[in-house]
Write a protein that holds these residues in place. Structure first.
Motif, PDB file in Angstrom:
ATOM      1  N   PHE A 125      72.137  49.956  87.128  1.00  0.00           N
ATOM      2  CA  PHE A 125      73.038  49.858  85.984  1.00  0.00           C
ATOM      3  C   PHE A 125      74.144  50.902  86.086  1.00  0.00           C
ATOM      4  O   PHE A 125      75.322  50.621  85.917  1.00  0.00           O
ATOM      5  CB  PHE A 125      72.198  50.086  84.721  1.00  0.00           C
ATOM      6  CG  PHE A 125      72.755  49.442  83.494  1.00  0.00           C
ATOM      7  CD1 PHE A 125      73.096  48.104  83.477  1.00  0.00           C
ATOM      8  CD2 PHE A 125      72.908  50.184  82.326  1.00  0.00           C
ATOM      9  CE1 PHE A 125      73.593  47.505  82.334  1.00  0.00           C
ATOM     10  CE2 PHE A 125      73.406  49.595  81.177  1.00  0.00           C
ATOM     11  CZ  PHE A 125      73.749  48.259  81.187  1.00  0.00           C
ATOM     12  N   LYS A 126      73.727  52.130  86.414  1.00  0.00           N
ATOM     13  CA  LYS A 126      74.663  53.241  86.475  1.00  0.00           C
ATOM     14  C   LYS A 126      75.692  53.052  87.596  1.00  0.00           C
ATOM     15  O   LYS A 126      76.820  53.526  87.508  1.00  0.00           O
ATOM     16  CB  LYS A 126      73.890  54.549  86.693  1.00  0.00           C
ATOM     17  CG  LYS A 126      74.303  55.624  85.712  1.00  0.00           C
ATOM     18  CD  LYS A 126      73.297  56.701  85.501  1.00  0.00           C
ATOM     19  CE  LYS A 126      73.150  57.650  86.650  1.00  0.00           C
ATOM     20  NZ  LYS A 126      72.357  58.836  86.274  1.00  0.00           N
TER      21      LYS A 126
ATOM     22  N   PHE B 150      61.891  52.688  84.685  1.00  0.00           N
ATOM     23  CA  PHE B 150      63.234  52.699  84.086  1.00  0.00           C
ATOM     24  C   PHE B 150      64.292  53.229  85.060  1.00  0.00           C
ATOM     25  O   PHE B 150      65.365  52.663  85.189  1.00  0.00           O
ATOM     26  CB  PHE B 150      63.211  53.546  82.815  1.00  0.00           C
ATOM     27  CG  PHE B 150      64.543  53.625  82.115  1.00  0.00           C
ATOM     28  CD1 PHE B 150      64.941  52.630  81.231  1.00  0.00           C
ATOM     29  CD2 PHE B 150      65.410  54.701  82.334  1.00  0.00           C
ATOM     30  CE1 PHE B 150      66.162  52.703  80.575  1.00  0.00           C
ATOM     31  CE2 PHE B 150      66.636  54.774  81.683  1.00  0.00           C
ATOM     32  CZ  PHE B 150      67.009  53.772  80.803  1.00  0.00           C
ATOM     33  N   ASP B 151      63.960  54.317  85.744  1.00  0.00           N
ATOM     34  CA  ASP B 151      64.950  54.965  86.610  1.00  0.00           C
ATOM     35  C   ASP B 151      65.494  54.025  87.675  1.00  0.00           C
ATOM     36  O   ASP B 151      66.698  54.003  87.946  1.00  0.00           O
ATOM     37  CB  ASP B 151      64.352  56.204  87.289  1.00  0.00           C
ATOM     38  CG  ASP B 151      64.296  57.384  86.323  1.00  0.00           C
ATOM     39  OD1 ASP B 151      64.776  57.217  85.189  1.00  0.00           O
ATOM     40  OD2 ASP B 151      63.778  58.435  86.705  1.00  0.00           O
ATOM     41  N   THR B 152      64.607  53.243  88.284  1.00  0.00           N
ATOM     42  CA  THR B 152      65.032  52.327  89.356  1.00  0.00           C
ATOM     43  C   THR B 152      66.065  51.342  88.834  1.00  0.00           C
ATOM     44  O   THR B 152      67.123  51.140  89.426  1.00  0.00           O
ATOM     45  CB  THR B 152      63.816  51.558  89.911  1.00  0.00           C
ATOM     46  OG1 THR B 152      62.824  52.505  90.256  1.00  0.00           O
ATOM     47  CG2 THR B 152      64.186  50.746  91.125  1.00  0.00           C
ATOM     48  N   VAL B 153      65.745  50.734  87.686  1.00  0.00           N
ATOM     49  CA  VAL B 153      66.659  49.751  87.097  1.00  0.00           C
ATOM     50  C   VAL B 153      67.938  50.444  86.632  1.00  0.00           C
ATOM     51  O   VAL B 153      69.042  49.956  86.860  1.00  0.00           O
ATOM     52  CB  VAL B 153      65.978  49.040  85.899  1.00  0.00           C
ATOM     53  CG1 VAL B 153      66.954  48.115  85.195  1.00  0.00           C
ATOM     54  CG2 VAL B 153      64.780  48.251  86.375  1.00  0.00           C
TER      55      VAL B 153
ATOM     56  N   ALA C 179      58.014  42.505  83.113  1.00  0.00           N
ATOM     57  CA  ALA C 179      58.667  41.201  82.890  1.00  0.00           C
ATOM     58  C   ALA C 179      60.061  41.397  82.273  1.00  0.00           C
ATOM     59  O   ALA C 179      61.008  40.691  82.624  1.00  0.00           O
ATOM     60  CB  ALA C 179      57.804  40.320  81.984  1.00  0.00           C
ATOM     61  N   HIS C 180      60.175  42.355  81.355  1.00  0.00           N
ATOM     62  CA  HIS C 180      61.497  42.673  80.793  1.00  0.00           C
ATOM     63  C   HIS C 180      62.412  43.188  81.903  1.00  0.00           C
ATOM     64  O   HIS C 180      63.548  42.736  82.052  1.00  0.00           O
ATOM     65  CB  HIS C 180      61.389  43.786  79.733  1.00  0.00           C
ATOM     66  CG  HIS C 180      60.790  43.365  78.436  1.00  0.00           C
ATOM     67  ND1 HIS C 180      59.475  43.570  78.128  1.00  0.00           N
ATOM     68  CD2 HIS C 180      61.340  42.746  77.363  1.00  0.00           C
ATOM     69  CE1 HIS C 180      59.229  43.103  76.908  1.00  0.00           C
ATOM     70  NE2 HIS C 180      60.349  42.605  76.427  1.00  0.00           N
ATOM     71  N   ILE C 181      61.895  44.145  82.641  1.00  0.00           N
ATOM     72  CA  ILE C 181      62.705  44.811  83.665  1.00  0.00           C
ATOM     73  C   ILE C 181      63.167  43.819  84.738  1.00  0.00           C
ATOM     74  O   ILE C 181      64.318  43.845  85.168  1.00  0.00           O
ATOM     75  CB  ILE C 181      61.922  46.000  84.271  1.00  0.00           C
ATOM     76  CG1 ILE C 181      61.857  47.132  83.218  1.00  0.00           C
ATOM     77  CG2 ILE C 181      62.549  46.506  85.560  1.00  0.00           C
ATOM     78  CD1 ILE C 181      60.870  48.223  83.502  1.00  0.00           C
ATOM     79  N   ALA C 182      62.271  42.903  85.112  1.00  0.00           N
ATOM     80  CA  ALA C 182      62.616  41.914  86.148  1.00  0.00           C
ATOM     81  C   ALA C 182      63.741  40.985  85.691  1.00  0.00           C
ATOM     82  O   ALA C 182      64.498  40.462  86.512  1.00  0.00           O
ATOM     83  CB  ALA C 182      61.381  41.098  86.513  1.00  0.00           C
TER      84      ALA C 182
ATOM     85  N   LEU D 166      75.366  52.338  96.221  1.00  0.00           N
ATOM     86  CA  LEU D 166      74.210  52.497  95.318  1.00  0.00           C
ATOM     87  C   LEU D 166      73.129  53.368  95.939  1.00  0.00           C
ATOM     88  O   LEU D 166      72.714  53.166  97.067  1.00  0.00           O
ATOM     89  CB  LEU D 166      73.651  51.098  95.015  1.00  0.00           C
ATOM     90  CG  LEU D 166      72.391  51.041  94.185  1.00  0.00           C
ATOM     91  CD1 LEU D 166      72.634  51.672  92.830  1.00  0.00           C
ATOM     92  CD2 LEU D 166      71.946  49.606  93.991  1.00  0.00           C
ATOM     93  N   ASN D 167      72.684  54.353  95.181  1.00  0.00           N
ATOM     94  CA  ASN D 167      71.548  55.161  95.624  1.00  0.00           C
ATOM     95  C   ASN D 167      70.391  54.953  94.668  1.00  0.00           C
ATOM     96  O   ASN D 167      70.445  55.413  93.540  1.00  0.00           O
ATOM     97  CB  ASN D 167      71.900  56.660  95.605  1.00  0.00           C
ATOM     98  CG  ASN D 167      73.032  56.949  96.565  1.00  0.00           C
ATOM     99  OD1 ASN D 167      72.976  56.556  97.714  1.00  0.00           O
ATOM    100  ND2 ASN D 167      74.064  57.633  96.090  1.00  0.00           N
TER     101      ASN D 167
END
Length: 311
Positions: free
Chosen positions: A215-216, A208-211, A171-174, A308-309
């Motif tokens: 971001f990166k 985390f990595d996907t999000v 829910a945070h990540i979304a 984006l990758n």
């Protein structure tokens, strides 16, 4: 003189300012005056004209007058185009108070072994059903703005961010949408006179990595190189951020989360008038010479994902 600047830096920091950001004390007042005069002649910007605000931007731009002008314009433009983060910033408002009491973003007392300010973000401590990301950002920006007002050393030495993801759920990540991430990164990289020296992430969940890849993708190359993901390996973090600057809960000796949270609430209360008055410093796009700027132009996503990758 408008809000005359009084230097609080040590001789050592003044020397670093000369070497690292091209600050020449003998020329400082002239540079400030040049920018102030320029701001007065911008019909669309209502800006703070005190020495200290202008000097912070000069330092963040290594005393390039052109870059300082661009950054100041962008700062006030971002503030205007993000009312959800910059309006209604009363630390005594009940909703904001409840968020502040969670201690989501906490600049830690003192400075690290390299003189930098360490800022702790705890993204998993709020309930995403109860607290919107916009409200969380508003509370966090209130703290970072008062930190910038009150900590002169950081304008020379820069800051280090430690992001703790413990407690983060889907829910945070979304709630961290690509458009929100883009807006955050434009604001921080283009609008603020920040000198970020490192981004450290701990207790990162599987998703985390996907999000973070999204971001990166909005980060400048220089910033990407300063990212460290430590997972649950605290010893890895300590190699970059010493225990002496971390709170007790993170294996450190620098006070407790509760004490640091209380300190920042007291600082915001003390600067309440400044925060409320700050709303009036904005741009009026109808008066901008040339083409008006829009949210879509600054924060739009079109084209962003071509590079984006997501692994």
């Amino acid at each position: 003189m408008v809000g005359e600047y009084v230097c609080t830096l040590s001789e050592e920091l003044l020397q670093r300012a000369k070497e690292e950001i091209n600050e020449v004390p003998e020329r400082r007042a002239d540079d400030i005056e040049h920018i102030r005069d320029w701001l007065k002649h911008q019909p669309h910007i209502t800006a703070r004209l005190d020495d200290w605000t202008i000097l912070r931007f000069l330092r963040g731009c290594k005393f390039s007058l052109q870059r300082t002008k661009e950054k100041l314009d962008m700062f006030y433009t971002c503030k205007t185009l993000c009312p959800e983060w910059y309006k209604n910033r009363d630390p005594q408002d009940k909703k904001i108070r409840a968020i502040l009491e969670l201690g989501i973003m906490l600049p830690l007392p003192g400075h690290d072994h390299l003189g930098r300010k360490v800022i702790l973000g705890r993204w998993g401590v709020y309930d995403p059903q109860q607290v919107s990301v916009d409200d969380m950002n508003r509370a966090s920006l209130m703290i970072s703005d008062i930190l910038a007002e009150e900590d002169e050393q950081t304008t020379i030495t820069g800051s280090v961010f430690v992001g703790d993801s413990e407690g983060m759920t889907m829910a945070h990540i979304a709630s961290f949408t690509p458009s929100l991430m883009k807006k955050s990164m434009v604001l921080w990289q283009e609008g603020y006179p920040m000198r970020p020296k490192g981004l450290h992430y701990i207790n990162t969940p599987a998703a985390f990595d996907t999000v973070f890849n999204i971001f990166k993708s909005f980060m400048k190359e220089k910033m990407r190189k300063r990212v460290h993901i430590h997972g649950t390996d605290m010893e890895s973090l300590y190699r970059h951020v010493p225990k002496s600057v971390l709170p007790v809960e993170y294996g450190g000796t620098n006070g407790t989360i509760e004490e640091i949270t209380k300190y920042w609430i007291e600082r915001l209360d003390a600067r309440r008038d400044w925060l409320l008055e700050d709303e009036k410093y904005v741009v009026d796009e109808s008066k901008r010479p040339g083409k008006a700027k829009t949210s879509a132009e600054l924060f739009g996503l079109e084209g962003s994902f071509r590079k984006l990758n997501v692994d």
